[in-house]
Design a protein around this motif. Structure first.
Motif, PDB file in Angstrom:
ATOM      1  N   ALA A  10       0.809  -1.207   0.000  1.00 27.14           N
ATOM      2  CA  ALA A  10       0.000   0.000   0.000  1.00 27.14           C
ATOM      3  C   ALA A  10       0.844   1.259   0.000  1.00 27.14           C
ATOM      4  O   ALA A  10       0.400   2.314  -0.431  1.00 27.14           O
ATOM      5  CB  ALA A  10      -0.910   0.004   1.235  1.00 27.14           C
ATOM      6  N   LEU A  14       2.301   3.141  -6.407  1.00 28.14           N
ATOM      7  CA  LEU A  14       1.723   4.474  -6.589  1.00 28.14           C
ATOM      8  C   LEU A  14       1.464   4.752  -8.061  1.00 28.14           C
ATOM      9  O   LEU A  14       1.680   5.849  -8.558  1.00 28.14           O
ATOM     10  CB  LEU A  14       2.672   5.529  -6.004  1.00 28.14           C
ATOM     11  CG  LEU A  14       3.000   5.326  -4.524  1.00 28.14           C
ATOM     12  CD1 LEU A  14       4.050   6.328  -4.079  1.00 28.14           C
ATOM     13  CD2 LEU A  14       1.746   5.495  -3.696  1.00 28.14           C
ATOM     14  N   ALA A  16      -0.801   5.128 -11.563  1.00 29.60           N
ATOM     15  CA  ALA A  16      -2.061   5.809 -11.858  1.00 29.60           C
ATOM     16  C   ALA A  16      -2.611   5.271 -13.163  1.00 29.60           C
ATOM     17  O   ALA A  16      -1.868   4.791 -14.010  1.00 29.60           O
ATOM     18  CB  ALA A  16      -1.845   7.313 -11.977  1.00 29.60           C
ATOM     19  N   ILE A 447     -12.418   4.061  -0.029  1.00 33.59           N
ATOM     20  CA  ILE A 447     -12.159   4.999  -1.126  1.00 33.59           C
ATOM     21  C   ILE A 447     -13.212   6.098  -1.079  1.00 33.59           C
ATOM     22  O   ILE A 447     -14.163   6.040  -0.294  1.00 33.59           O
ATOM     23  CB  ILE A 447     -12.162   4.308  -2.505  1.00 33.59           C
ATOM     24  CG1 ILE A 447     -13.554   3.757  -2.851  1.00 33.59           C
ATOM     25  CG2 ILE A 447     -11.133   3.188  -2.559  1.00 33.59           C
ATOM     26  CD1 ILE A 447     -13.689   3.214  -4.264  1.00 33.59           C
ATOM     27  N   LEU A 538      -5.680  -0.005  -4.618  1.00 33.88           N
ATOM     28  CA  LEU A 538      -4.540   0.581  -3.921  1.00 33.88           C
ATOM     29  C   LEU A 538      -3.985   1.794  -4.653  1.00 33.88           C
ATOM     30  O   LEU A 538      -3.718   2.833  -4.041  1.00 33.88           O
ATOM     31  CB  LEU A 538      -3.422  -0.455  -3.787  1.00 33.88           C
ATOM     32  CG  LEU A 538      -3.521  -1.471  -2.651  1.00 33.88           C
ATOM     33  CD1 LEU A 538      -2.503  -2.571  -2.853  1.00 33.88           C
ATOM     34  CD2 LEU A 538      -3.307  -0.791  -1.306  1.00 33.88           C
ATOM     35  N   CYS A 539      -3.829   1.668  -5.937  1.00 39.45           N
ATOM     36  CA  CYS A 539      -3.031   2.641  -6.678  1.00 39.45           C
ATOM     37  C   CYS A 539      -3.870   3.644  -7.458  1.00 39.45           C
ATOM     38  O   CYS A 539      -3.626   4.847  -7.385  1.00 39.45           O
ATOM     39  CB  CYS A 539      -2.085   1.903  -7.627  1.00 39.45           C
ATOM     40  SG  CYS A 539      -1.068   0.703  -6.751  1.00 39.45           S
ATOM     41  N   LYS A 540      -4.825   3.157  -8.197  1.00 41.45           N
ATOM     42  CA  LYS A 540      -5.649   4.081  -8.971  1.00 41.45           C
ATOM     43  C   LYS A 540      -6.608   4.858  -8.076  1.00 41.45           C
ATOM     44  O   LYS A 540      -6.874   6.047  -8.311  1.00 41.45           O
ATOM     45  CB  LYS A 540      -6.429   3.320 -10.047  1.00 41.45           C
ATOM     46  CG  LYS A 540      -7.275   4.229 -10.924  1.00 41.45           C
ATOM     47  CD  LYS A 540      -7.953   3.471 -12.054  1.00 41.45           C
ATOM     48  CE  LYS A 540      -8.791   4.435 -12.900  1.00 41.45           C
ATOM     49  NZ  LYS A 540      -9.481   3.724 -14.004  1.00 41.45           N
ATOM     50  N   TYR A 541      -7.116   4.193  -7.021  1.00 44.07           N
ATOM     51  CA  TYR A 541      -8.113   4.818  -6.160  1.00 44.07           C
ATOM     52  C   TYR A 541      -7.553   5.258  -4.816  1.00 44.07           C
ATOM     53  O   TYR A 541      -8.303   5.728  -3.961  1.00 44.07           O
ATOM     54  CB  TYR A 541      -9.300   3.862  -5.949  1.00 44.07           C
ATOM     55  CG  TYR A 541     -10.145   3.715  -7.193  1.00 44.07           C
ATOM     56  CD1 TYR A 541     -11.264   4.504  -7.402  1.00 44.07           C
ATOM     57  CD2 TYR A 541      -9.793   2.796  -8.182  1.00 44.07           C
ATOM     58  CE1 TYR A 541     -12.035   4.390  -8.543  1.00 44.07           C
ATOM     59  CE2 TYR A 541     -10.548   2.670  -9.345  1.00 44.07           C
ATOM     60  CZ  TYR A 541     -11.666   3.472  -9.518  1.00 44.07           C
ATOM     61  OH  TYR A 541     -12.426   3.355 -10.656  1.00 44.07           O
ATOM     62  N   ASP A 542      -6.236   5.112  -4.623  1.00 43.10           N
ATOM     63  CA  ASP A 542      -5.588   5.526  -3.373  1.00 43.10           C
ATOM     64  C   ASP A 542      -6.323   4.931  -2.175  1.00 43.10           C
ATOM     65  O   ASP A 542      -6.608   5.609  -1.178  1.00 43.10           O
ATOM     66  CB  ASP A 542      -5.550   7.059  -3.271  1.00 43.10           C
ATOM     67  CG  ASP A 542      -4.610   7.539  -2.172  1.00 43.10           C
ATOM     68  OD1 ASP A 542      -3.632   6.828  -1.889  1.00 43.10           O
ATOM     69  OD2 ASP A 542      -4.868   8.610  -1.598  1.00 43.10           O
ATOM     70  N   ARG A 544      -7.565   3.005   1.171  1.00 43.13           N
ATOM     71  CA  ARG A 544      -7.097   2.786   2.537  1.00 43.13           C
ATOM     72  C   ARG A 544      -7.456   1.364   2.927  1.00 43.13           C
ATOM     73  O   ARG A 544      -8.621   1.072   3.185  1.00 43.13           O
ATOM     74  CB  ARG A 544      -7.768   3.741   3.522  1.00 43.13           C
ATOM     75  CG  ARG A 544      -7.120   5.106   3.620  1.00 43.13           C
ATOM     76  CD  ARG A 544      -7.442   5.980   2.456  1.00 43.13           C
ATOM     77  NE  ARG A 544      -7.079   7.370   2.748  1.00 43.13           N
ATOM     78  CZ  ARG A 544      -6.811   8.257   1.809  1.00 43.13           C
ATOM     79  NH1 ARG A 544      -6.860   7.907   0.532  1.00 43.13           N
ATOM     80  NH2 ARG A 544      -6.501   9.482   2.131  1.00 43.13           N
ATOM     81  N   ARG A 553      -2.021   3.136   4.141  1.00 40.17           N
ATOM     82  CA  ARG A 553      -1.240   4.359   3.960  1.00 40.17           C
ATOM     83  C   ARG A 553      -2.195   5.508   4.287  1.00 40.17           C
ATOM     84  O   ARG A 553      -3.170   5.717   3.603  1.00 40.17           O
ATOM     85  CB  ARG A 553      -0.698   4.476   2.545  1.00 40.17           C
ATOM     86  CG  ARG A 553      -1.731   4.274   1.457  1.00 40.17           C
ATOM     87  CD  ARG A 553      -1.115   4.488   0.088  1.00 40.17           C
ATOM     88  NE  ARG A 553      -2.094   4.200  -0.949  1.00 40.17           N
ATOM     89  CZ  ARG A 553      -1.791   4.228  -2.244  1.00 40.17           C
ATOM     90  NH1 ARG A 553      -0.591   4.509  -2.647  1.00 40.17           N
ATOM     91  NH2 ARG A 553      -2.714   3.965  -3.140  1.00 40.17           N
ATOM     92  N   TYR A 554      -1.899   6.251   5.328  1.00 36.27           N
ATOM     93  CA  TYR A 554      -2.870   7.181   5.874  1.00 36.27           C
ATOM     94  C   TYR A 554      -2.286   8.569   6.135  1.00 36.27           C
ATOM     95  O   TYR A 554      -2.404   9.104   7.227  1.00 36.27           O
ATOM     96  CB  TYR A 554      -3.461   6.629   7.172  1.00 36.27           C
ATOM     97  CG  TYR A 554      -4.347   5.437   6.969  1.00 36.27           C
ATOM     98  CD1 TYR A 554      -5.432   5.504   6.107  1.00 36.27           C
ATOM     99  CD2 TYR A 554      -4.097   4.239   7.619  1.00 36.27           C
ATOM    100  CE1 TYR A 554      -6.250   4.410   5.906  1.00 36.27           C
ATOM    101  CE2 TYR A 554      -4.910   3.140   7.427  1.00 36.27           C
ATOM    102  CZ  TYR A 554      -5.990   3.235   6.575  1.00 36.27           C
ATOM    103  OH  TYR A 554      -6.793   2.150   6.379  1.00 36.27           O
TER     104      TYR A 554
END
Length: 632
Positions: A10, A14, A16, A447, A538-542, A544, A553-554
């Motif tokens: 997580a 990173l 996109a 998300i 995880l990556c496209k939608y960031d 949690r 990752r917060y």
């Protein structure tokens, strides 16, 4: 033993990607869009459940039709495993076992404080680091954070690994009915809280607890496990008044709502200390209106959800995108003059019983054990999988009523809130049943709801391109294993590491599918779709991630948590290795088979199971997944 991908996934993935165009609706066989607002006195509507024996015969008939004279092997059940020396407790899904040289079994805060103080003095006298974690005999996490772990000391002396088994701390300590407040020990189960509330003439707030009754309140708080309530109360932390806890020196503290410590403990996986007592704000007794949109076409899913949230903030969506169907589970305050149904119980989680489980268990094992379709039986079981997906997963409702030996699904009706809080499936739970011999592949993210339509479009693209577009038999007729993609909803929070931390309008997206325990060396069936889904969230939608299933990752939550650790636990006694790596942003290691063990996402074929290759997702090529080298 297969572990979930660790926290560092997580923190480091990173990438996109752009939104994908929505594919055509897939095999929708549900009703047309029909979203009336519940009204009236809460009239009841129930539907019959296909008896397990009848469904089992249907499945056997499908297999017999394609393979005359061939019978499924008997379900072999879970094999008894020798007890490993030093094992303190084990994940209920068998993914993780925790070992310890010392096991504490307190029955009160005072007992635990004295025992921890003694351990701390002994570790200091021996010059050894002390590592301490609290959990119980069969914890409900697929991640290893309940395990005590850590490096050796500066002089090479091994750490003293100690576990706190909380199984004896389950009592109600006090009840104030006038203020609707209770004080309980932190190991009390979700099931027992509902029972205690009922006995006290109180109720738990509607749709705020996780849906599995075996979870404990301390574990629920530590991971911010939740129910569903859009912009309203939706989790246990929302009505936690104060918490009593024990620190690494044996000191006892009580912190109230609004304190930094309580904000850290809700979602902090116990890195400050051991929660022992909880004060909770319940409500006077209530009834709840159950309202269900059953097996609806997902052609307008995103728009439907927006409309349903106007009906009630307490909404759960269970979605089968491979069938083109979803079911919406709503809970509302019941009218005062409603007729109340007795004998109702929550039932959403899969819990197939014999003889159905004795057919499903071997079918799941054979289906998952032959990802290349080498066995003729696999083709028939593919049909069984789709029947199972619809009749067991897709058709599931939140509640059922059992009367006179007959079970009916409750689509509409009013029930006591405490009776339908969570599913109490005991030995019939799919991941407990020895005949089914299954485990849950459970991944869970928070998300922004603002991206709901984009998310739905991306998931449909994954089904269209990755599940059905991969060459081989069945293609567009393939079905994912039993389970769902789930959507729940929450409210903004100031808790440091909660799933909704930093989100304006939290939506909780969950991938919950069954897999067989009995195919070592192989992933679950069509797991490449889940791998792409995980990386997308995880990556496209960031996303949690749920700390009990993946790690988060917060933003600055870790920095603030580190300040509190320095204040209360400067030696990091309670910090598990998984949390340390996440906070430090360390990378995962790419090693042979790491994707099979769910410790990484593949970058090369060697990271996958034997006979699999690492290839770009067909829908989201920026993410790589492990797929069979060839599917017949």
């Amino acid at each position: 033993m297969r572990l979930p991908r660790p926290a560092v996934v997580a923190l480091l993935l990173l990438l996109a990607g752009g939104a994908l165009a929505a594919p055509a609706p897939a095999r929708a066989r549900g009703r047309a869009r029909d979203l009336p607002v519940p009204a009236g006195k809460g009239e009841s509507k129930l539907v019959d459940v296909i008896p397990p024996a009848q469904l089992a015969r249907q499945m056997e008939a499908i297999i017999e039709e394609d393979n005359p004279g061939v019978k499924l092997p008997r379900a072999r059940g879970q094999q008894a495993q020798p007890t490993e020396a030093g094992v303190a407790y084990t994940c209920t899904y068998d993914y993780v076992s925790c070992t310890a040289s010392e096991i504490l079994r307190p029955s009160s805060t005072a007992e635990l404080a004295a025992a921890v103080a003694d351990l701390a003095k002994r570790a200091a006298a021996e010059g050894r680091p002390l590592k301490l974690r609290a959990s119980h005999s069969e914890f409900g996490s697929t991640a290893p954070f309940p395990c005590p772990s850590g490096p050796a000391g500066a002089d090479g002396k091994p750490p003293l690994l100690a576990a706190v088994n909380m199984d004896r701390m389950t009592r109600v300590l006090s009840v104030d009915k006038g203020s609707a407040q209770v004080r309980v020990q932190a190991q009390m189960g979700v099931r027992d809280l509902a029972a205690a509330a009922k006995a006290a003439g109180l109720a738990t707030p509607r749709f705020t607890l996780p849906w599995w009754a075996e979870l404990t309140l301390g574990g629920v708080l530590a991971t911010t496990a939740h129910g569903s309530g859009f912009k309203v109360t939706h989790q246990l932390c929302d009505y936690l008044l104060n918490v009593t806890w024990v620190d690494a020196s044996g000191g006892t503290h009580t912190h109230a709502r609004g304190s930094d410590e309580l904000r850290a403990m809700c979602g902090g996986v116990g890195v400050l200390g051991v929660m022992t007592e909880l004060a909770l704000q319940l409500t006077p007794p209530t009834n709840t209106r159950i309202s269900t949109r059953h097996l609806v076409s997902d052609a307008n899913l995103a728009a439907d959800i927006e409309e349903l949230l106007k009906v009630s903030p307490h909404l759960i969506i269970t979605w089968r995108p491979d069938l083109g169907l979803y079911t919406a589970h709503l809970q509302l305050a019941a009218p005062d003059n409603a007729t109340v149904i007795t004998g109702a119980r929550a039932c959403l989680l899969p819990s197939p019983q014999a003889p159905l489980s004795t057919v499903l268990g071997p079918s799941l094992r054979l289906w998952q054990g032959d990802p290349w379709n080498n066995n003729p039986l696999t083709f028939a079981i593919e049909k069984v999988a789709c029947l199972t997906a619809r009749e067991i997963s897709g058709a599931a409702t939140w509640a059922e009523v059992v009367k006179g030996g007959k079970t009916q699904r409750l689509l509409e009706g009013v029930v006591p809130t405490n009776d339908v809080t969570s599913v109490d499936c005991k030995q019939d739970c799919a991941w407990v049943s020895p005949e089914l011999d299954a485990a849950v592949q459970d991944v869970h993210f928070g998300i922004e709801k603002a991206r709901l339509a984009e998310y739905v479009s991306d998931v449909k693209a994954l089904i269209q391109k990755d599940l059905w577009g991969t060459p081989g038999a069945f293609k567009e007729k393939r079905c994912l294993p039993s389970g769902w993609l789930v959507m729940r909803f929450g409210a903004p929070t100031d808790r440091l590491l909660a799933m909704g931390a930093g989100l304006k309008e939290p939506m909780f997206a969950q991938n919950l599918m069954l897999g067989s325990r009995s195919t070592p060396g192989l992933p679950s069936r069509y797991e490449w779709v889940q791998e792409a889904w995980e990386q997308m969230l995880l990556c496209k939608y960031d996303g949690r991630p749920h700390f009990g299933k993946l790690a988060p990752r917060y933003g600055d939550g870790f920095a603030k948590m580190a300040q509190l650790q320095a204040r209360h636990d400067p030696l990091r006694v309670f910090e598990p290795e998984m949390f340390r790596r996440a906070a430090a942003g360390e990378s995962y290691a790419l090693t042979p088979g790491c994707a099979l063990r769910r410790e990484c996402y593949c970058a090369a074929d060697e990271h996958c199971a034997a006979g699999f290759v690492c290839a770009p997702s067909l829908a989201l090529p920026q993410f790589k997944v492990c797929k069979p080298a060839k599917i017949n």
